[in-house]
Design a protein around this motif. Structure first.
Motif, PDB file in Angstrom:
ATOM      1  N   GLY A  46       0.811  -1.211   0.000  1.00 51.18           N
ATOM      2  CA  GLY A  46       0.000   0.000   0.000  1.00 51.18           C
ATOM      3  C   GLY A  46       0.843   1.259   0.000  1.00 51.18           C
ATOM      4  N   ASP A  47       2.080   1.176   0.501  1.00 51.31           N
ATOM      5  CA  ASP A  47       2.969   2.339   0.550  1.00 51.31           C
ATOM      6  C   ASP A  47       3.548   2.701  -0.811  1.00 51.31           C
ATOM      7  OD1 ASP A  47       2.563   2.377   3.296  1.00 51.31           O
ATOM      8  OD2 ASP A  47       4.334   1.139   3.706  1.00 51.31           O
ATOM      9  N   LEU A  48       3.259   1.905  -1.820  1.00 54.51           N
ATOM     10  CA  LEU A  48       3.774   2.192  -3.162  1.00 54.51           C
ATOM     11  C   LEU A  48       3.052   3.367  -3.817  1.00 54.51           C
ATOM     12  CD1 LEU A  48       4.073  -1.471  -4.493  1.00 54.51           C
ATOM     13  CD2 LEU A  48       5.953   0.021  -3.784  1.00 54.51           C
ATOM     14  N   THR A  85       7.358   6.384  -7.959  1.00 47.97           N
ATOM     15  CA  THR A  85       7.664   6.127  -9.365  1.00 47.97           C
ATOM     16  C   THR A  85       8.100   4.680  -9.473  1.00 47.97           C
ATOM     17  OG1 THR A  85       8.367   8.417  -9.747  1.00 47.97           O
ATOM     18  CG2 THR A  85       9.124   6.751 -11.325  1.00 47.97           C
ATOM     19  N   VAL A  86       7.347   3.892 -10.229  1.00 42.37           N
ATOM     20  CA  VAL A  86       7.576   2.443 -10.253  1.00 42.37           C
ATOM     21  C   VAL A  86       8.008   1.990 -11.648  1.00 42.37           C
ATOM     22  CG1 VAL A  86       6.575   0.184  -9.807  1.00 42.37           C
ATOM     23  CG2 VAL A  86       5.848   2.145  -8.436  1.00 42.37           C
ATOM     24  N   TYR A  87       9.158   1.337 -11.704  1.00 41.81           N
ATOM     25  CA  TYR A  87       9.690   0.820 -12.968  1.00 41.81           C
ATOM     26  C   TYR A  87       9.328  -0.658 -13.091  1.00 41.81           C
ATOM     27  CZ  TYR A  87      12.480   5.079 -13.314  1.00 41.81           C
ATOM     28  OH  TYR A  87      12.882   6.401 -13.411  1.00 41.81           O
ATOM     29  N   TRP A 122       1.840  -6.553 -11.749  1.00 43.90           N
ATOM     30  CA  TRP A 122       1.706  -5.130 -11.428  1.00 43.90           C
ATOM     31  C   TRP A 122       0.249  -4.680 -11.541  1.00 43.90           C
ATOM     32  CZ3 TRP A 122       3.132  -1.587  -8.526  1.00 43.90           C
ATOM     33  CH2 TRP A 122       2.926  -0.237  -8.793  1.00 43.90           C
ATOM     34  N   GLU A 123      -0.448  -5.186 -12.533  1.00 43.92           N
ATOM     35  CA  GLU A 123      -1.873  -4.872 -12.653  1.00 43.92           C
ATOM     36  C   GLU A 123      -2.627  -5.391 -11.430  1.00 43.92           C
ATOM     37  OE1 GLU A 123      -3.131  -2.910 -14.976  1.00 43.92           O
ATOM     38  OE2 GLU A 123      -1.062  -2.722 -15.722  1.00 43.92           O
ATOM     39  N   TYR A 124      -2.240  -6.566 -10.959  1.00 47.47           N
ATOM     40  CA  TYR A 124      -2.868  -7.143  -9.769  1.00 47.47           C
ATOM     41  C   TYR A 124      -2.603  -6.266  -8.544  1.00 47.47           C
ATOM     42  CZ  TYR A 124      -3.560 -10.118  -5.708  1.00 47.47           C
ATOM     43  OH  TYR A 124      -3.948 -10.599  -4.482  1.00 47.47           O
ATOM     44  N   ASP A 148      -5.234  -0.687  -4.374  1.00 49.51           N
ATOM     45  CA  ASP A 148      -5.835   0.607  -4.731  1.00 49.51           C
ATOM     46  C   ASP A 148      -4.778   1.685  -4.947  1.00 49.51           C
ATOM     47  OD1 ASP A 148      -7.957   2.294  -5.336  1.00 49.51           O
ATOM     48  OD2 ASP A 148      -8.214   2.943  -3.254  1.00 49.51           O
ATOM     49  N   LEU A 149      -3.825   1.383  -5.797  1.00 47.11           N
ATOM     50  CA  LEU A 149      -2.752   2.331  -6.103  1.00 47.11           C
ATOM     51  C   LEU A 149      -3.192   3.234  -7.253  1.00 47.11           C
ATOM     52  CD1 LEU A 149       0.348  -0.064  -5.935  1.00 47.11           C
ATOM     53  CD2 LEU A 149      -0.764   1.198  -4.077  1.00 47.11           C
ATOM     54  N   THR A 150      -3.541   4.459  -6.934  1.00 50.45           N
ATOM     55  CA  THR A 150      -4.071   5.388  -7.949  1.00 50.45           C
ATOM     56  C   THR A 150      -3.124   6.532  -8.257  1.00 50.45           C
ATOM     57  OG1 THR A 150      -5.223   6.637  -6.223  1.00 50.45           O
ATOM     58  CG2 THR A 150      -6.452   4.861  -7.309  1.00 50.45           C
ATOM     59  N   GLU A 151      -2.077   6.686  -7.449  1.00 50.26           N
ATOM     60  CA  GLU A 151      -1.192   7.839  -7.606  1.00 50.26           C
ATOM     61  C   GLU A 151       0.236   7.454  -7.971  1.00 50.26           C
ATOM     62  OE1 GLU A 151      -2.357  10.901  -7.495  1.00 50.26           O
ATOM     63  OE2 GLU A 151      -4.374  10.167  -7.016  1.00 50.26           O
ATOM     64  N   VAL A 152       0.419   6.256  -8.528  1.00 50.50           N
ATOM     65  CA  VAL A 152       1.768   5.848  -8.908  1.00 50.50           C
ATOM     66  C   VAL A 152       2.137   6.409 -10.275  1.00 50.50           C
ATOM     67  CG1 VAL A 152       1.821   3.746  -7.530  1.00 50.50           C
ATOM     68  CG2 VAL A 152       0.879   3.676  -9.842  1.00 50.50           C
ATOM     69  N   LYS A 153       3.405   6.678 -10.444  1.00 50.53           N
ATOM     70  CA  LYS A 153       3.922   7.086 -11.744  1.00 50.53           C
ATOM     71  C   LYS A 153       4.597   5.865 -12.360  1.00 50.53           C
ATOM     72  CE  LYS A 153       7.044  10.355 -14.047  1.00 50.53           C
ATOM     73  NZ  LYS A 153       8.042  11.445 -13.845  1.00 50.53           N
ATOM     74  N   GLU A 154       4.040   5.347 -13.431  1.00 45.30           N
ATOM     75  CA  GLU A 154       4.534   4.113 -14.030  1.00 45.30           C
ATOM     76  C   GLU A 154       5.564   4.390 -15.115  1.00 45.30           C
ATOM     77  OE1 GLU A 154       1.407   1.212 -14.902  1.00 45.30           O
ATOM     78  OE2 GLU A 154       0.008   2.567 -13.896  1.00 45.30           O
ATOM     79  N   MET A 155       6.693   3.702 -15.006  1.00 44.19           N
ATOM     80  CA  MET A 155       7.772   3.839 -15.978  1.00 44.19           C
ATOM     81  C   MET A 155       8.194   2.455 -16.461  1.00 44.19           C
ATOM     82  SD  MET A 155       8.240   7.143 -16.073  1.00 44.19           S
ATOM     83  CE  MET A 155       9.841   7.382 -16.831  1.00 44.19           C
TER      84      MET A 155
END
Length: 340
Positions: free
Chosen positions: A147-149, A153-155, A163-165, A171-178
């Motif tokens: 949940g802390d993710l 910024t996640v590579y 990752w989709e799971y 409920d990760l809505t604010e991650v920056k996906e790279m």
């Protein structure tokens, strides 16, 4: 006197006859691998031809058992002229095997189900990792749980099922996906970054560079996939089951050898990937042992897979919309070549 001579002559004829029969039997055994009923004879050298395995990355301890089988001649003993082709960022083992350019490959269990959903008839024949070595690596002290993710910024590799799971489950809505490229440079420079990796490799590299890190096992998120599954195609299994059996017999033997003798095999792997150090390979070999030989493999043996876990994985992918069709899961994997 004459009778004694005749008796000795008769005995000589009998001995010569026995020797002749033995010689004939020996010649047949070495020139033919089957008897009149088509059954293989004991002590024969099998001749099944060429075969190729495409792995999922450059040569690593994660492929140690296959390289051990190659180095120790286990494939040759099974009649296989074996080639191992390393994978990499631009190499798709599923496409290469599906095209018929190779008979065997490495991939992740979810990727095999995705391929089958697209009509590519791949079949898993063994799982190297009972617990996936794949982890999300963080800077030390910045993340305690999945949940802390959020906000990081996640590579990751684009479209990764795990990752989709995790995004959905936590409920990760604010991650920056790279997109993950295999480089750790951008992760090191950004305290807010998270990168995918293998527990057998990247943490060691970061420690070497003085970068304090933590990690979360993907498996512990609830996404319990099999990692580094060995697969082939329905066609190969149907048309050449002897080849599949020979390959798996040698592979299992190779992994059992590597488990206790990795120090003898790692220099051989290093020849295929000179960028590795023996120290890093030692770390990897030790880190992966429990992940490979623990869990269900402890009871059922190397490579074991259960229908329950495959069904659970398929259900998760269906929920996420990653796959569209509910396949007969028994067609996606088989343990028959592990049971011989």
């Amino acid at each position: 006197m004459k009778s004694k001579v005749m008796a000795k002559f008769g005995m000589l004829i009998s001995i010569l006859s026995l020797l002749l029969l033995a010689a004939c039997g020996s010649t047949e055994s070495s020139s033919s691998s089957t008897n009149s009923d088509g059954e293989e004879k004991a002590g024969e050298t099998k001749e099944l031809g060429e075969a190729k395995l495409v792995t999922n990355w450059f040569a690593q301890p994660e492929h140690g058992g296959n390289y051990a089988a190659l180095q120790q001649g286990f494939y040759n003993e099974e009649g296989l002229e074996m080639t191992i082709e390393p994978g990499g960022p631009q190499v798709s083992a599923t496409q290469i095997v599906a095209s018929g350019e190779a008979q065997f490959g490495y991939t992740q269990a979810e990727d095999l189900l995705i391929a089958r959903d697209k009509g590519i008839p791949l079949v898993a024949i063994g799982a190297i990792f009972q617990k996936s070595p794949q982890v999300l690596i963080t800077h030390e002290g910045t993340v305690a749980d999945f949940g802390d993710l959020d906000g990081k910024t996640v590579y990751t590799a684009p479209g990764s099922g795990y990752w989709e799971y995790i995004k959905s489950a936590y409920d990760l809505t604010e991650v920056k996906e790279m997109s993950y490229t295999g480089s750790l440079a951008t992760f090191i420079e950004d305290e807010n970054a998270v990168t995918q990796g293998y527990v057998t490799s990247e943490p060691y590299s970061l420690d070497e560079q003085g970068v304090n890190n933590d990690y979360l096992f993907i498996h512990d998120s609830g996404f319990e996939t099999y990692a580094n599954i060995i697969f082939t195609t329905e066609k190969v299994i149907k048309e050449n089951p002897e080849l599949v059996q020979a390959f798996m017999d040698a592979t299992v033997k190779g992994w059992e050898f590597y488990r206790d003798n990795w120090a003898d095999v790692n220099p051989y792997i290093k020849e295929a990937n000179p960028e590795l150090t023996l120290e890093k390979m030692e770390y990897g070999a030790k880190a992966e042992e429990e992940l490979i030989f623990g869990g269900d493999a402890e009871e059922h043996g190397f490579g074991y897979m259960s229908e329950e876990r495959w069904s659970m994985l398929q259900e998760e992918l269906l929920k996420l919309g990653i796959i569209k069709n509910e396949d007969d899961i028994s067609k996606a994997f088989t343990t028959e070549f592990l049971e011989q």
